[in-house]
Design a protein around this motif. Structure first.
Motif, PDB file in Angstrom:
ATOM      1  N   SER A   1      26.350  23.570  59.212  1.00 13.62           N
ATOM      2  CA  SER A   1      25.461  23.969  60.298  1.00 13.62           C
ATOM      3  C   SER A   1      26.133  25.082  61.075  1.00 13.62           C
ATOM      4  N   GLY A   2      25.348  25.773  61.883  1.00  7.73           N
ATOM      5  CA  GLY A   2      25.910  26.847  62.684  1.00  7.73           C
ATOM      6  C   GLY A   2      24.831  27.523  63.500  1.00  7.73           C
ATOM      7  N   THR A   3      25.048  28.794  63.816  1.00  9.44           N
ATOM      8  CA  THR A   3      24.072  29.551  64.597  1.00  9.44           C
ATOM      9  C   THR A   3      23.979  30.967  64.051  1.00  9.44           C
ATOM     10  N   LEU A   4      22.868  31.602  64.370  1.00 14.07           N
ATOM     11  CA  LEU A   4      22.687  33.023  64.143  1.00 14.07           C
ATOM     12  C   LEU A   4      22.613  33.713  65.500  1.00 14.07           C
ATOM     13  N   ASP A   5      23.361  34.780  65.666  1.00 18.12           N
ATOM     14  CA  ASP A   5      23.169  35.618  66.838  1.00 18.12           C
ATOM     15  C   ASP A   5      21.883  36.412  66.668  1.00 18.12           C
ATOM     16  N   VAL A   6      21.194  36.647  67.782  1.00 23.11           N
ATOM     17  CA  VAL A   6      19.905  37.331  67.754  1.00 23.11           C
ATOM     18  C   VAL A   6      19.996  38.594  68.599  1.00 23.11           C
ATOM     19  N   TYR A   7      19.518  39.697  68.044  1.00 26.81           N
ATOM     20  CA  TYR A   7      19.538  40.985  68.729  1.00 26.81           C
ATOM     21  C   TYR A   7      18.116  41.546  68.793  1.00 26.81           C
ATOM     22  N   VAL A   8      17.766  42.114  69.928  1.00 25.54           N
ATOM     23  CA  VAL A   8      16.498  42.817  70.086  1.00 25.54           C
ATOM     24  C   VAL A   8      16.806  44.258  70.456  1.00 25.54           C
ATOM     25  N   ASN A   9      16.421  45.160  69.571  1.00 21.53           N
ATOM     26  CA  ASN A   9      16.691  46.589  69.777  1.00 21.53           C
ATOM     27  C   ASN A   9      18.158  46.840  70.111  1.00 21.53           C
ATOM     28  N   GLY A  10      19.022  46.132  69.377  1.00 26.79           N
ATOM     29  CA  GLY A  10      20.459  46.318  69.514  1.00 26.79           C
ATOM     30  C   GLY A  10      21.115  45.511  70.604  1.00 26.79           C
ATOM     31  N   GLN A  11      20.314  44.859  71.457  1.00 26.51           N
ATOM     32  CA  GLN A  11      20.877  44.071  72.557  1.00 26.51           C
ATOM     33  C   GLN A  11      20.970  42.603  72.153  1.00 26.51           C
ATOM     34  N   LYS A  12      22.157  42.044  72.257  1.00 23.70           N
ATOM     35  CA  LYS A  12      22.367  40.649  71.891  1.00 23.70           C
ATOM     36  C   LYS A  12      21.769  39.733  72.946  1.00 23.70           C
ATOM     37  N   LEU A  13      20.978  38.761  72.498  1.00 26.50           N
ATOM     38  CA  LEU A  13      20.391  37.796  73.414  1.00 26.50           C
ATOM     39  C   LEU A  13      21.420  36.722  73.776  1.00 26.50           C
ATOM     40  N   ALA A  14      21.239  36.138  74.918  1.00 27.10           N
ATOM     41  CA  ALA A  14      22.128  35.050  75.334  1.00 27.10           C
ATOM     42  C   ALA A  14      21.914  33.819  74.463  1.00 27.10           C
ATOM     43  N   LYS A  15      20.676  33.620  74.023  1.00 19.20           N
ATOM     44  CA  LYS A  15      20.370  32.449  73.201  1.00 19.20           C
ATOM     45  C   LYS A  15      20.639  32.756  71.732  1.00 19.20           C
ATOM     46  N   THR A  16      21.008  31.723  71.001  1.00 22.10           N
ATOM     47  CA  THR A  16      21.226  31.840  69.559  1.00 22.10           C
ATOM     48  C   THR A  16      20.208  30.978  68.830  1.00 22.10           C
ATOM     49  N   LEU A  17      20.123  31.168  67.511  1.00 22.43           N
ATOM     50  CA  LEU A  17      19.205  30.377  66.689  1.00 22.43           C
ATOM     51  C   LEU A  17      20.010  29.369  65.874  1.00 22.43           C
ATOM     52  N   PRO A  18      19.865  28.066  66.169  1.00 21.80           N
ATOM     53  CA  PRO A  18      20.605  27.067  65.389  1.00 21.80           C
ATOM     54  C   PRO A  18      20.114  27.021  63.937  1.00 21.80           C
ATOM     55  N   VAL A  19      21.053  26.848  63.006  1.00 19.47           N
ATOM     56  CA  VAL A  19      20.720  26.681  61.590  1.00 19.47           C
ATOM     57  C   VAL A  19      21.484  25.476  61.065  1.00 19.47           C
ATOM     58  N   THR A  20      20.867  24.756  60.155  1.00 16.85           N
ATOM     59  CA  THR A  20      21.480  23.519  59.666  1.00 16.85           C
ATOM     60  C   THR A  20      20.975  23.193  58.267  1.00 16.85           C
ATOM     61  N   SER A  21      21.791  22.479  57.513  1.00 12.92           N
ATOM     62  CA  SER A  21      21.379  21.958  56.208  1.00 12.92           C
ATOM     63  C   SER A  21      20.893  20.509  56.313  1.00 12.92           C
ATOM     64  N   LYS A  22      20.807  20.002  57.527  1.00 15.20           N
ATOM     65  CA  LYS A  22      20.494  18.585  57.747  1.00 15.20           C
ATOM     66  C   LYS A  22      19.216  18.158  57.041  1.00 15.20           C
ATOM     67  N   TYR A  23      18.200  19.026  57.031  1.00 16.41           N
ATOM     68  CA  TYR A  23      16.891  18.651  56.495  1.00 16.41           C
ATOM     69  C   TYR A  23      16.669  19.182  55.082  1.00 16.41           C
ATOM     70  N   SER A  24      17.718  19.692  54.475  1.00 15.08           N
ATOM     71  CA  SER A  24      17.606  20.352  53.173  1.00 15.08           C
ATOM     72  C   SER A  24      18.348  19.552  52.108  1.00 15.08           C
ATOM     73  N   TYR A  25      18.332  20.070  50.875  1.00 17.65           N
ATOM     74  CA  TYR A  25      19.055  19.488  49.751  1.00 17.65           C
ATOM     75  C   TYR A  25      18.605  18.040  49.511  1.00 17.65           C
ATOM     76  N   VAL A  26      17.345  17.920  49.150  1.00 15.36           N
ATOM     77  CA  VAL A  26      16.737  16.603  48.920  1.00 15.36           C
ATOM     78  C   VAL A  26      16.866  16.242  47.444  1.00 15.36           C
ATOM     79  N   ASP A  27      17.246  14.998  47.182  1.00 15.93           N
ATOM     80  CA  ASP A  27      17.344  14.485  45.818  1.00 15.93           C
ATOM     81  C   ASP A  27      16.308  13.392  45.617  1.00 15.93           C
ATOM     82  N   THR A  28      15.568  13.482  44.510  1.00 20.04           N
ATOM     83  CA  THR A  28      14.553  12.482  44.161  1.00 20.04           C
ATOM     84  C   THR A  28      14.768  12.079  42.709  1.00 20.04           C
ATOM     85  N   GLY A  29      15.856  11.371  42.460  1.00 22.47           N
ATOM     86  CA  GLY A  29      16.232  11.025  41.098  1.00 22.47           C
ATOM     87  C   GLY A  29      15.205  10.196  40.359  1.00 22.47           C
ATOM     88  N   TRP A  30      14.334   9.485  41.089  1.00 24.90           N
ATOM     89  CA  TRP A  30      13.313   8.664  40.441  1.00 24.90           C
ATOM     90  C   TRP A  30      12.148   9.506  39.918  1.00 24.90           C
TER      91      TRP A  30
END
Length: 725
Positions: A105-134
């Protein structure tokens, strides 16, 4: 649901195909609208943006990041690398589809027209990589996730929004730009969940407050004010009430099980808020759904954002005349919506579904038939296991005007099937109407069958097709394998019959137009094909000796008359004869990489260089100037350009103001021909020729369009470049 048949033939197959690039999903203009939903956002593919990262794909191999991406391509960012999008429309919010490595997991920095925003975008694998062996034939899947962000400011068309990786590798797929309205106000006379003790900070448990508000508002409205609300168990006994939020960017319910009830007297209306769950794996015995069971007759679900659940709506019992419209379904581990029998008069329309873990939309006539129900004008992208739309049995069902792209494994774009899974099952009956659908890069390799599934599949899996199946006005583009498949998926040779395919446009199929693998019959009328990979028809019913599949030519067919001759082998994608190299005297732009400042729906840049004047690129609307750039591969002498629009008379005359620019390095462009109005007229073939000055040499050809009298966008069906005058 998902086919689970074991191998019935051993055939060589290709597992990777290089095909055309990415879908850009937006609201399409009515005059020549693509199929799909009316959407309030515009999507931009990462591979068409500016990046310091690495492009991946295209790839159609099950279990790869590129194969699950929109357009089968994405951009991988390591720490410090970025992807910068040109904003296609006024917006104040963005949703990003991305993937990070498993366990990170981590974050992405976000820029608008070259200006870095104070807020970041969280990213995670928590909801990904699903296994359905059946599920036989499945692999680890569901690699992508979606994260959204209010930018805190307005941006305009042409502004730049960039995402930069920090401490974790991130693969960026697509960004959705949207202008989010302010929070709606409380309806008069409604019962606020906050007045019953709900906590809008999301810290406390608001379950009982929601229950109390539902009980108090019977016959009226439960109001969910802006905020986040945590529910720890599901609601039941919901009937004769409206649950309404301030908008799905403003009112957010955190719950993996929102409504779970076996019956209701109905008149339940749920609208304008988000339900975001915490489902990280698929457990089919758990009711981890937004709605599990019944809302009762004459109910509706609209304006919802549904994410991180097992299923959006798993509907059983009585749901007569239910309307499900204008919702977003993201990142389910199983189906987006399943009408699980006894659905009468249900309408599912104008919804957007991305990254479902099974069929995106399904009707399954278990216990009682689904009758008179429809899936209409939905946009479905990247179901990563099973089909875009699946109809398993039912009576008088309609599938109309849907846009489906990038199916990945164990499924087709659309499946019309008698696969029952369980009993008592009610097979297809009456008339099954499949009309006006567009399928882009759909169909997939089925490892259980050891050969592919077509973009549109009619499957007599457990019994013969007795219904009248009417397939009309279909567009199939860039299918990695076949366009239309007729099969008995259980391997027992039940007949697929009573089928008519009338009015279809097939472009760039990897293998064949018709893949017939079971006895039966179909009539084809006005089916035209270009860019067929191997042969027009594969006609090899299984099991051997089970009968024949009769293809009746109803007239108006073209481009697919050849037949694959060897039923002991499977045609590999692109096994037919390719077009010859155009050389110096031919069209230098045909098949070359093309990019654009923006695109509308499936009208992507590659359509302007595919050699087919019936397909076209269209830019984002109401956002002049817009530009199309073609990379000729090396510096070439170019003496004239030929620009085309589709030759159909339906395309009225129009004048586009075009500036021709050129570059040798793809960075610095100079004007070759200044802004000039060029008239496209169907009376003269909708073709314009532009002579270039003597000595013009360029590698990168750019056409900048600043006006169009016929439509508020730039439009070209073919951009041709010639070294001869």
């Amino acid at each position: 649901m998902h086919p689970t048949r074991t191998s019935v033939r051993l055939m060589p197959v290709a597992v990777a195909v290089a095909l055309a690039a990415g879908l850009v999903t937006v609201t399409a203009p009515a005059a020549h609208a693509a199929a799909g939903a009316d959407l309030p956002f515009t999507s931009v593919e990462a591979e068409s943006a500016t990046t310091t990262g690495t492009a991946i794909g295209p790839d159609f191999t099950q279990g790869t990041l590129a194969s699950e991406a929109s357009g089968r391509r994405a951009v991988r960012l390591s720490a410090g690398q970025r992807v910068e999008f040109t904003v296609p429309r006024a917006a104040n919010a963005v949703n990003l589809a991305y993937s990070v490595p498993d366990g990170q997991s981590g974050t992405l920095d976000v820029y608008v027209n070259g200006q870095k925003l104070a807020k970041t975008l969280p990213v995670t694998s928590k909801y990904s990589y699903v296994d359905t062996g059946w599920i036989t034939g499945s692999k680890t899947h569901h690699f992508y996730d979606n994260a959204r962000l209010l930018l805190g400011r307005d941006v305009q068309a042409g502004d730049k929004v960039a995402f930069q990786a920090t401490g974790v590798q991130v693969t960026v797929d697509v960004a959705d730009f949207e202008q989010v309205a302010g929070a709606a106000g409380q309806p008069a006379g409604s019962v606020s969940v906050v007045s019953k003790g709900a906590d809008p900070t999301g810290q406390g448990d608001s379950t009982q407050a929601f229950r109390d508000a539902v009980a108090a508002a019977r016959g009226g409205v439960v109001w969910i004010p802006p905020g986040e609300y945590r529910l720890t168990s599901s609601l039941s006994g919901v009937q004769n009430v409206t649950l309404q939020g301030a908008g799905h960017w403003h009112s957010i319910v955190r719950s993996s099980r929102f409504i779970d009830q076996t019956g209701s007297s109905g008149n339940v209306h749920i609208k304008d808020f988000a339900v975001i769950g915490e489902v990280t794996e698929r457990v089919d015995s758990n009711p981890d759904n937004f709605v599990n069971g019944s809302l009762g007759p004459n109910s509706s679900v609209s304006g919802m954002w549904l994410q991180h659940l097992k299923v959006g709506l798993w509907l059983t019992g009585t749901n007569d005349n239910l309307v499900v419209e204008n919702n977003r379904f993201l990142d389910m581990t199983a189906d987006g919506l399943n009408l699980n029998g006894n659905a009468r008069g249900v309408k599912v329309r104008h919804n957007f579904l991305r990254n479902q873990g099974d069929d995106a939309l399904a009707m399954w006539s278990l216990n009682a038939p689904d009758v008179g129900s429809s899936f209409e004008n939905n946009t479905i992208t990247q179901p990563n296991l099973a089909n875009g739309i699946a109809i398993y049995g039912g009576t008088d069902i309609t599938v109309r005007g849907n846009l489906i792209s990038d199916t990945n494994a164990l499924g087709s774009g659309i499946a019309i099937s008698n696969q029952k899974f369980l009993d008592p099952f009610h097979p297809l009956s009456g008339t099954i109407t499949v009309d006006g659908n567009t399928l882009v890069r759909t169909g997939a390799m089925n490892p259980n069958w050891n050969h592919p599934m077509g973009a549109l599949r009619v499957d007599s899996y457990d019994s013969a097709i007795e219904a009248q199946v009417r397939i009309t006005n279909t567009t199939v583009t860039d299918s990695p394998y076949s366009a239309f498949e007729f099969v008995s998926g259980g391997g027992r040779g039940f007949a697929a019959k009573n089928i008519t395919v009338d009015g279809a446009t097939v472009r760039n199929t990897g293998t064949v137009v018709v893949q017939a693998e079971t006895p039966g019959a179909a009539t084809f009328r006005n089916v035209t094909a270009t860019g067929v990979g191997a042969a027009g028809v594969y006609n090899c019913p299984y099991p051997a000796g089970s009968g024949t599949f009769a293809l009746t030519d109803g007239g108006g067919n073209s481009g697919w008359s050849s037949t694959w001759s060897d039923c002991s082998t499977w045609p590999q994608p692109g096994q037919g004869n390719p077009d010859p190299d155009p050389g110096e005297s031919g069209n230098l732009a045909k098949g070359r990489p093309a990019t654009a400042t923006g695109s509308q729906d499936v009208y992507t840049p590659g359509k302007a260089v595919d050699g087919d004047a019936a397909t076209y690129w269209e830019s984002a609307n109401h956002a002049f100037p817009q530009a199309l750039t073609v990379d000729l591969g090396s510096s070439r002498t170019v003496r004239r350009l030929v620009l085309k629009l589709p030759p159909s008379a339906a395309w009225g005359a129009r004048t586009q103001t075009v500036t021709v620019l050129g570059s040798t390095d793809g960075s610095t462009y100079s004007t070759v021909v200044g802004a000039t109005g060029h008239r496209f007229d169907p009376a003269t073939g909708n073709t314009v020729t532009i002579p270039l000055p003597p000595g013009t040499s360029l590698r990168h050809l750019r056409l900048s369009v600043s006006a169009n009298t016929g439509w508020p966008a730039a439009q070209f069906s073919e951009v041709e470049a010639y070294s001869t005058s």
